[in-house]
Design an enzyme around this catalytic site. Structure first.
Site, PDB file in Angstrom:
ATOM      1  N   LYS A  91       0.831  -1.205   0.000  1.00 56.50           N
ATOM      2  CA  LYS A  91       0.000   0.000   0.000  1.00 56.50           C
ATOM      3  C   LYS A  91       0.868   1.259   0.000  1.00 56.50           C
ATOM      4  O   LYS A  91       0.684   2.152  -0.823  1.00 56.50           O
ATOM      5  CB  LYS A  91      -0.907   0.014   1.238  1.00 56.50           C
ATOM      6  CG  LYS A  91      -1.571   1.355   1.496  1.00 56.50           C
ATOM      7  CD  LYS A  91      -2.434   1.345   2.723  1.00 56.50           C
ATOM      8  CE  LYS A  91      -1.726   1.624   4.015  1.00 56.50           C
ATOM      9  NZ  LYS A  91      -1.451   3.050   4.314  1.00 56.50           N
ATOM     10  N   ASN A  92       1.809   1.319   0.926  1.00 55.46           N
ATOM     11  CA  ASN A  92       2.570   2.557   1.069  1.00 55.46           C
ATOM     12  C   ASN A  92       3.478   2.827  -0.124  1.00 55.46           C
ATOM     13  O   ASN A  92       3.736   3.984  -0.454  1.00 55.46           O
ATOM     14  CB  ASN A  92       3.386   2.543   2.367  1.00 55.46           C
ATOM     15  CG  ASN A  92       2.490   2.752   3.582  1.00 55.46           C
ATOM     16  OD1 ASN A  92       1.312   3.079   3.441  1.00 55.46           O
ATOM     17  ND2 ASN A  92       3.050   2.545   4.762  1.00 55.46           N
ATOM     18  N   CYS A 108      -4.727  13.904  12.879  1.00 57.69           N
ATOM     19  CA  CYS A 108      -4.658  12.481  12.589  1.00 57.69           C
ATOM     20  C   CYS A 108      -4.673  11.754  13.913  1.00 57.69           C
ATOM     21  O   CYS A 108      -4.155  12.254  14.909  1.00 57.69           O
ATOM     22  CB  CYS A 108      -3.379  12.183  11.826  1.00 57.69           C
ATOM     23  SG  CYS A 108      -2.981  10.451  11.762  1.00 57.69           S
ATOM     24  N   ARG A 118       1.731  14.661  13.485  1.00 57.70           N
ATOM     25  CA  ARG A 118       2.108  14.377  12.100  1.00 57.70           C
ATOM     26  C   ARG A 118       2.119  15.600  11.185  1.00 57.70           C
ATOM     27  O   ARG A 118       1.311  15.714  10.261  1.00 57.70           O
ATOM     28  CB  ARG A 118       1.214  13.281  11.511  1.00 57.70           C
ATOM     29  CG  ARG A 118       1.287  11.998  12.307  1.00 57.70           C
ATOM     30  CD  ARG A 118       0.530  10.863  11.657  1.00 57.70           C
ATOM     31  NE  ARG A 118       1.250  10.243  10.561  1.00 57.70           N
ATOM     32  CZ  ARG A 118       0.854   9.147   9.946  1.00 57.70           C
ATOM     33  NH1 ARG A 118      -0.252   8.547  10.299  1.00 57.70           N
ATOM     34  NH2 ARG A 118       1.556   8.628   8.959  1.00 57.70           N
ATOM     35  N   ASP A 170       4.747   0.441  12.120  1.00 55.93           N
ATOM     36  CA  ASP A 170       3.509  -0.127  11.591  1.00 55.93           C
ATOM     37  C   ASP A 170       3.306  -1.594  11.988  1.00 55.93           C
ATOM     38  O   ASP A 170       2.282  -2.188  11.634  1.00 55.93           O
ATOM     39  CB  ASP A 170       3.467   0.007  10.058  1.00 55.93           C
ATOM     40  CG  ASP A 170       3.190   1.440   9.619  1.00 55.93           C
ATOM     41  OD1 ASP A 170       2.861   2.281  10.472  1.00 55.93           O
ATOM     42  OD2 ASP A 170       3.301   1.709   8.403  1.00 55.93           O
ATOM     43  N   ARG A 211      -8.589   0.021   4.601  1.00 62.29           N
ATOM     44  CA  ARG A 211      -7.636   0.970   4.011  1.00 62.29           C
ATOM     45  C   ARG A 211      -6.338   0.256   3.672  1.00 62.29           C
ATOM     46  O   ARG A 211      -5.619   0.695   2.773  1.00 62.29           O
ATOM     47  CB  ARG A 211      -7.315   2.088   5.005  1.00 62.29           C
ATOM     48  CG  ARG A 211      -8.475   2.971   5.337  1.00 62.29           C
ATOM     49  CD  ARG A 211      -8.035   4.090   6.241  1.00 62.29           C
ATOM     50  NE  ARG A 211      -6.891   4.786   5.663  1.00 62.29           N
ATOM     51  CZ  ARG A 211      -6.196   5.726   6.274  1.00 62.29           C
ATOM     52  NH1 ARG A 211      -6.517   6.087   7.489  1.00 62.29           N
ATOM     53  NH2 ARG A 211      -5.179   6.301   5.687  1.00 62.29           N
TER      54      ARG A 211
HETATM   55  C1  UD1 Z   1       4.864   6.633   6.377  1.00 64.09           C
HETATM   56  C2  UD1 Z   1       3.885   5.495   6.232  1.00 64.09           C
HETATM   57  C3  UD1 Z   1       3.309   5.104   7.588  1.00 64.09           C
HETATM   58  C4  UD1 Z   1       4.437   4.809   8.571  1.00 64.09           C
HETATM   59  C5  UD1 Z   1       5.449   5.955   8.603  1.00 64.09           C
HETATM   60  C6  UD1 Z   1       6.665   5.652   9.461  1.00 64.09           C
HETATM   61  C7  UD1 Z   1       2.965   5.928   4.033  1.00 64.09           C
HETATM   62  C8  UD1 Z   1       1.782   6.311   3.220  1.00 64.09           C
HETATM   63  N1  UD1 Z   1       2.807   5.922   5.354  1.00 64.09           N
HETATM   64  O1  UD1 Z   1       4.128   7.747   6.885  1.00 64.09           O
HETATM   65  O2  UD1 Z   1       2.485   3.961   7.431  1.00 64.09           O
HETATM   66  O3  UD1 Z   1       3.898   4.623   9.861  1.00 64.09           O
HETATM   67  O4  UD1 Z   1       5.901   6.247   7.273  1.00 64.09           O
HETATM   68  O5  UD1 Z   1       7.285   4.484   9.039  1.00 64.09           O
HETATM   69  O6  UD1 Z   1       4.000   5.594   3.502  1.00 64.09           O
HETATM   70  N2  UD1 Z   1       7.327  14.268  10.617  1.00 64.09           N
HETATM   71  C9  UD1 Z   1       7.504  15.608  10.880  1.00 64.09           C
HETATM   72  N3  UD1 Z   1       7.406  16.506   9.842  1.00 64.09           N
HETATM   73  C10 UD1 Z   1       7.145  16.095   8.564  1.00 64.09           C
HETATM   74  C11 UD1 Z   1       6.977  14.725   8.299  1.00 64.09           C
HETATM   75  C12 UD1 Z   1       7.075  13.834   9.345  1.00 64.09           C
HETATM   76  O7  UD1 Z   1       7.729  16.000  12.030  1.00 64.09           O
HETATM   77  O8  UD1 Z   1       7.079  16.949   7.679  1.00 64.09           O
HETATM   78  C13 UD1 Z   1       7.413  13.287  11.723  1.00 64.09           C
HETATM   79  C14 UD1 Z   1       6.137  12.512  11.948  1.00 64.09           C
HETATM   80  O9  UD1 Z   1       5.246  13.209  12.771  1.00 64.09           O
HETATM   81  C15 UD1 Z   1       6.658  11.256  12.569  1.00 64.09           C
HETATM   82  C16 UD1 Z   1       8.011  11.039  11.876  1.00 64.09           C
HETATM   83  O10 UD1 Z   1       8.366  12.309  11.338  1.00 64.09           O
HETATM   84  O11 UD1 Z   1       6.877  11.430  13.943  1.00 64.09           O
HETATM   85  C17 UD1 Z   1       8.011  10.015  10.766  1.00 64.09           C
HETATM   86  O12 UD1 Z   1       6.969  10.288   9.862  1.00 64.09           O
HETATM   87  P1  UD1 Z   1       7.062   9.938   8.309  1.00 64.09           P
HETATM   88  O13 UD1 Z   1       8.202   8.984   8.093  1.00 64.09           O
HETATM   89  O14 UD1 Z   1       7.033  11.174   7.526  1.00 64.09           O
HETATM   90  O15 UD1 Z   1       5.701   9.154   8.097  1.00 64.09           O
HETATM   91  P2  UD1 Z   1       4.754   9.208   6.836  1.00 64.09           P
HETATM   92  O16 UD1 Z   1       5.544   9.367   5.594  1.00 64.09           O
HETATM   93  O17 UD1 Z   1       3.630  10.142   7.100  1.00 64.09           O
END
Ligand code: UD1
Length: 424
Positions: free
Chosen positions: A22-23, A118, A123, A308, A400
């Protein structure tokens, strides 16, 4: 609203096919915005999140055809007719932010709604925005939307991420393929989904080196072309189903899975006394006798233990012979499954970002409620190992991210069914 009914206590035996990730697919689909040729994705999973991304791309003017009952997606973005990703779609799914980088790189402007709250913590998307600014974009936040522009195109630059973000790495990787000059992404995410995206972009003509390491270098090109790309196997689905025989007992082969995709998780499973074996077609997991051993788990970016899989691992450890500690290091508020597991007889104490799980000999079925995707599947897993009946409500979260969960598990002998309750 649908519920899933599980009657526990059945040992499992059989094979479960692992779907496309999915991701990975959620990042590959927006990559189609980078070219006016069609992008074909094979091995796509049939999930509601994928349908949401399709809806978003269609709202931007893409044509999306799904072949082989959704297993193949052909996405054509001959022209981006609308450059605004609307709140109504973005609020349903955070991954929608991934259309920002590609639209901006191709046409020099894009407007994307901020994802909003969320269930698993704050996030934010600040890292995505910071990175795009480094590539020369001008950003303005107005009325809950990010208005991004780069009238004369993006230009390469060095982006040093202060923390590892999967989504921000993906957004920047896509944007940099069409930027003028060289981009270096430092402290980039190393997840298999990043590697899969880089492979697809390379097949589209991008010049990328270093994916899967913490430094990725991209040499911008003037245009990308179409390609056909198979979506990598879903490592989270793989890990989830590896836990099914670990919890219920028995032996299950996960077809199409690879241990290297979940190495840190597989190591912990073995430490807990579960057997993990590589086969010609995938991974075989078995547990025959004795209690699970307690283990300590700390989530971390890849190649660490995936956040996850934390909820699902907790379901296993509720049955361990001793005390386990789980530390959640990626997201806040990611223990919503704990009180529900407690309703089934588990002994769990949560203090901030850590949970202490004191194993019990048996869980008891109960009506429980899912609050997010991974939490809901952890309750199903717990139900497989519990005495009596577990009814997991609000399974739309499950749809989902898990394709045909009840079919895949019942094919291995689990007593599990979906029940549709009509509102009175
Ligand atoms: C992706 C995955 C999700 C998984 C996560 C971590 C997808 C669609 N989703 O989510 O299933 O749980 O990776 O492995 O691929 N953060 C910030 N600022 C930002 C972006 C992130 O502070 O701009 C923080 C987040 O709050 C979190 C951490 O960074 O604490 C990691 O998040 P991130 O790796 O970005 O997760 P996603 O890409 O949203």
């Amino acid at each position: 609203m649908d519920s899933i009914l599980v009657r526990g206590g059945r040992r499992l035996a059989g094979r479960i096919p692992i779907s496309g990730a999915k991701n990975a697919c959620l990042a590959l689909m927006p990559a189609a915005l980078l070219t006016d040729d069609p992008l074909t994705l094979t091995n796509a999973p049939r999930l509601s999140d994928i349908r949401t991304m399709r809806q978003l791309l269609e709202s931007l003017g893409c044509e999306v055809a799904s072949l082989q009952a959704g297993g193949v997606l052909v996405i054509g973005a001959q022209e981006i007719a609308n450059h605004t990703a609307d709140y109504d779609i973005v609020r349903k799914m955070r991954a929608s932010i991934l259309v920002l980088g590609p639209m901006l790189a191709r046409d020099g402007h894009a407007v994307v709604s901020l994802p909003g709250g969320c269930a698993i913590g704050a996030r934010p998307v600040d890292l995505h925005l910071m990175g795009l600014e480094r590539l020369g974009a001008t950003l303005e936040l107005r009325d809950g939307y990010v208005h991004a522009s780069a009238p004369s195109g993006l230009r390469g630059g060095v982006v040093d991420f202060p923390m590892v973000s999967v989504g921000a790495t993906e957004n920047l990787l896509m944007a940099a393929t069409l930027a003028r000059g060289t981009t270096v992404l430092r402290n980039a995410a190393r997840e298999p989904e990043i590697v899969d995206l880089a492979r697809c972009l390379r097949a589209m003509g991008a010049q990328i080196a270093g994916e899967g390491t913490e430094t990725i270098e991209i040499e911008g090109v003037a245009r990308l072309h179409g390609a056909t790309h198979p979506v990598v196997a879903d490592r989270i689905e793989l890990g989830t189903y590896m836990l099914a025989p670990a919890i219920a007992g028995g032996e299950v082969e996960l077809v199409g899975g690879r241990r290297e995709l979940v190495a840190a998780f597989a190591d912990k499973l073995e430490e807990a006394g579960v057997s993990v074996e590589e086969t010609a077609e995938g991974v075989k997991v078995s547990r025959h006798n004795g209690r699970i051993l307690p283990v300590d788990v700390e989530t971390a970016p890849y190649p660490g233990f995936p956040t996850d899989l934390q909820a699902q691992m907790m379901a296993l450890l509720t049955l361990a012979d001793g005390v386990s500690r789980l530390e959640e290091r990626i997201f806040e508020n990611r223990f919503m499954h704990a009180p529900e597991l407690t309703r089934m007889g588990a002994r769990i104490e949560v203090h901030g970002g850590a949970a202490t799980v004191t194993g019990v000999e048996r869980l008891k079925g109960a009506p429980v409620m899912a609050t997010d995707l991974r939490a809901s599947v952890s309750l199903i897993l717990a139900g497989l190992g519990a005495e009596g009946e577990t009814r997991v409500a609000r399974v739309y979260h499950l749809d989902r991210g898990y394709e045909r969960v009840e079919e895949k598990l019942s094919a291995c002998g689990a007593e599990i069914e979906r029940v549709t309750e009509r509102a009175a």
